[in-house]
Design an enzyme around this catalytic site. Structure first.
Site, PDB file in Angstrom:
ATOM      1  N   LYS A 217       3.281  45.081  73.724  1.00  0.00           N
ATOM      2  CA  LYS A 217       4.477  45.594  74.408  1.00  0.00           C
ATOM      3  C   LYS A 217       5.643  44.615  74.411  1.00  0.00           C
ATOM      4  O   LYS A 217       6.799  45.029  74.333  1.00  0.00           O
ATOM      5  CB  LYS A 217       4.121  46.011  75.823  1.00  0.00           C
ATOM      6  CG  LYS A 217       3.206  47.225  75.817  1.00  0.00           C
ATOM      7  CD  LYS A 217       2.843  47.691  77.206  1.00  0.00           C
ATOM      8  CE  LYS A 217       1.658  48.627  77.091  1.00  0.00           C
ATOM      9  NZ  LYS A 217       1.708  49.748  77.977  1.00  0.00           N
TER      10      LYS A 217
ATOM     11  N   GLU B  50       6.826  52.253  75.194  1.00  0.00           N
ATOM     12  CA  GLU B  50       5.918  51.599  74.253  1.00  0.00           C
ATOM     13  C   GLU B  50       5.861  52.419  72.975  1.00  0.00           C
ATOM     14  O   GLU B  50       6.385  53.527  72.905  1.00  0.00           O
ATOM     15  CB  GLU B  50       4.518  51.486  74.853  1.00  0.00           C
ATOM     16  CG  GLU B  50       3.877  52.821  75.149  1.00  0.00           C
ATOM     17  CD  GLU B  50       2.382  52.711  75.453  1.00  0.00           C
ATOM     18  OE1 GLU B  50       1.778  51.687  75.115  1.00  0.00           O
ATOM     19  OE2 GLU B  50       1.832  53.663  76.010  1.00  0.00           O
TER      20      GLU B  50
ATOM     21  N   GLY C 119      -3.662  52.590  78.488  1.00  0.00           N
ATOM     22  CA  GLY C 119      -4.406  53.541  79.320  1.00  0.00           C
ATOM     23  C   GLY C 119      -3.992  53.522  80.776  1.00  0.00           C
ATOM     24  O   GLY C 119      -4.788  53.837  81.655  1.00  0.00           O
TER      25      GLY C 119
ATOM     26  N   ARG D  13      -0.231  55.396  66.000  1.00  0.00           N
ATOM     27  CA  ARG D  13      -1.274  56.306  65.500  1.00  0.00           C
ATOM     28  C   ARG D  13      -0.801  57.736  65.683  1.00  0.00           C
ATOM     29  O   ARG D  13       0.218  57.984  66.305  1.00  0.00           O
ATOM     30  CB  ARG D  13      -2.536  56.098  66.325  1.00  0.00           C
ATOM     31  CG  ARG D  13      -2.217  56.263  67.808  1.00  0.00           C
ATOM     32  CD  ARG D  13      -3.394  56.229  68.713  1.00  0.00           C
ATOM     33  NE  ARG D  13      -3.021  56.000  70.094  1.00  0.00           N
ATOM     34  CZ  ARG D  13      -2.608  56.918  70.948  1.00  0.00           C
ATOM     35  NH1 ARG D  13      -2.475  58.183  70.560  1.00  0.00           N
ATOM     36  NH2 ARG D  13      -2.276  56.615  72.186  1.00  0.00           N
TER      37      ARG D  13
ATOM     38  N   GLU E  42       7.557  56.074  72.819  1.00  0.00           N
ATOM     39  CA  GLU E  42       7.614  56.714  74.137  1.00  0.00           C
ATOM     40  C   GLU E  42       8.774  56.169  74.967  1.00  0.00           C
ATOM     41  O   GLU E  42       9.012  54.964  74.985  1.00  0.00           O
ATOM     42  CB  GLU E  42       6.307  56.472  74.896  1.00  0.00           C
ATOM     43  CG  GLU E  42       5.090  57.090  74.228  1.00  0.00           C
ATOM     44  CD  GLU E  42       3.847  57.067  75.107  1.00  0.00           C
ATOM     45  OE1 GLU E  42       3.016  57.965  74.945  1.00  0.00           O
ATOM     46  OE2 GLU E  42       3.708  56.161  75.953  1.00  0.00           O
TER      47      GLU E  42
END
Ligand code: ADP
Length: 446
Positions: free
Chosen positions: A116, A288, A164, A292, A275
């Site tokens: 990040k 971030e 997460g 993928r 995002e």
């Protein structure tokens, strides 16, 4: 193009990748843990290889077993899907050492955007809007306080290697910041093996808006517009849609362009998502980069007509992206509801077990991405998503009506799912109106 690809994943995304391989005329090798040995999609594979027992650590997350399977099956490439090994730069590097193409970014580009702090630095250089906050990792308490004084409270402490939704702390004043900074560093070290933390402005009532991007190995990168993923519970997305309702299209266009610039700056090839959080004045701040393909990629496929998974395989094999930015257009509106084996009435408690009734909807504009059939047992070892219901229509109102109709057709039992909650949300005024923030669902369920 590759001759043979190993799919290092399970469930709906394994089937999604397998389908893309079929359409490309590429042989597909599926790996499975003993918990998945009866999964129906395995029958569609050209070859299947057991990689171990149910715990992911001893199967889908075990690099040596995946690489061995790839060697045994003599594949040219590995598609990691999402989760598991998808964002592990060390795995991508090991693939390279073994002369197996990793279908995704180079380990260097992954490291640059996956961390990040590094991602923020690269984003700043590419003129992507970022949160006000520390330039790099925070060393000590006094530095943290200095940065927070500069941007104003509340602030959020985050782990550079976090993910997460873990390792974040919101601080509303200096005392709280001072007492949290050291604990956050220790927690980050324990959880992610990297104690670096940073600080940024905390937004109270934001919307989550993200941009799908695709890059190739020839320095070309495009965006496929945005998705609004504000319907979340504990940072887990439940509904995603495109376009984002009620947002100024000029602002979105500028943000989307900045995301495409970011992956070109990073020399990124493959699919990624940038995002952002958007405040009530429609200012965007990058959160971030996910390096993928994402769960919610079908929403973008439905509005752009572009097969993102196929494209990810094509660019990994060295083909150039076939589109210029102006070739990519959004048509109509698409929405995805995640169908999880969870009981929304009991705090979303997992509801594993055998699915006796499975009657998914169909009809115009309806797409179902799932690996489930009637008689399938949901293993308790992995995430609880059993499928994704995606619908497309000419505009948002019709899309909502179509989703409500599809959800009404959908019969699943006896396990509990998120379907009843989705049915309720399609009738909820504030959601139908558009523009809910990321805490909407938690307020509604309180
Ligand atoms: P992770 O990689 O753990 O998912 P993110 O940086 O994507 O972490 O943040 C996860 C969630 O935390 C966001 O979707 C948002 O709800 C919340 N969040 C993160 N940063 C901020 C911020 N600066 N202001 C407000 N909420 C935030």
């Amino acid at each position: 193009m590759f001759r043979r690809v190993l799919i290092a994943n399970r469930g709906e995304i394994a089937l999604r990748i397998l389908r893309a391989c079929r359409e490309l005329g590429v042989e597909a090798v599926c790996v499975y843990s003993t918990a998945d040995k009866d999964a129906p999609y395995l029958r569609l594979a050209d070859r299947t290889i057991c990689i171990g027992p149910p715990p992911a650590r001893e199967s889908y997350l075990d690099v040596s077993r995946i690489i061995s399977a790839a060697e045994i099956a003599d594949v040219d490439a590995i598609h990691p899907g999402y989760g598991f090994l998808a964002e592990r730069a060390d795995f991508a590097e090991m693939c390279r050492d073994c002369k197996i193409e990793f279908i995704g970014p180079s380990p260097e580009a992954m490291a640059k955007l996956g961390d990040k702090v590094e991602a923020k630095r690269t984003a700043k250089a590419a003129k992507v809007p970022i949160f006000p906050g520390s330039e790099g990792a925070i060393e000590n308490e006094d530095e943290a306080v200095e940065v927070a004084d500069g941007i104003g409270y509340p602030v959020i402490i985050k782990a550079a290697a976090g993910g997460g939704g873990r390792g974040m702390r919101v601080c509303r004043n200096e005392a709280s910041l001072r007492s949290n900074i050291r604990a956050a560093q220790q927690e980050a070290q324990a959880a992610f093996g990297n104690g670096a933390v940073f600080i940024e402005k905390f937004l109270e009532n934001a919307r989550h808006i993200e941009v799908q991007v695709l890059g190739d190995k020839h320095g070309h990168g495009v965006h496929l517009f945005e998705r609004d993923c504000s319907m979340q519970r504990r940072h887990q997305k439940l509904i995603e849609e495109s376009p984002a309702p009620g947002v100024d299209r000029k602002k979105i266009a500028a943000v989307c362009d900045s995301a495409a610039r970011l992956i070109r700056t990073a020399g990124y090839s493959g699919a990624a998502t940038v995002e952002f959080l958007m405040d009530d004045k429609q200012n965007f701040y990058m959160l971030e980069v996910n390096t993928r393909v994402q769960v919610e990629h079908p929403v973008t496929e439905m509005v752009t007509g572009i097969d993102i998974v196929r494209a990810s395989i094509e660019v990994a094999s060295g083909l150039p992206l076939p589109w210029r930015q102006r070739d990519i257009q959004v048509r109509g509106h698409a929405m995805e509801c995640r169908i999880n084996a969870e009981d929304p009435d009991r705090g979303f408690m997992p509801s594993a077990g055998r699915i006796m009734t499975w009657q998914p909807p169909g009809g115009p504009g309806v797409r179902m991405d799932t690996h489930v059939v009637a008689g399938y047992s949901v293993p308790p070892n992995y995430d609880s998503m059993v499928g994704k219901l995606i619908v497309h229509a000419d505009d948002r109102d019709r899309c909502l009506d179509r989703m409500a109709r599809a959800l009404a057709e959908f019969e699943v039992g006896p396990i509990k799912t998120t379907i009843p909650l989705h049915r309720r949300l399609m009738q909820t005024g504030a959601f139908r109106q558009g523009g809910i923030d990321i805490h909407f669902l938690e307020r509604l369920l309180r």
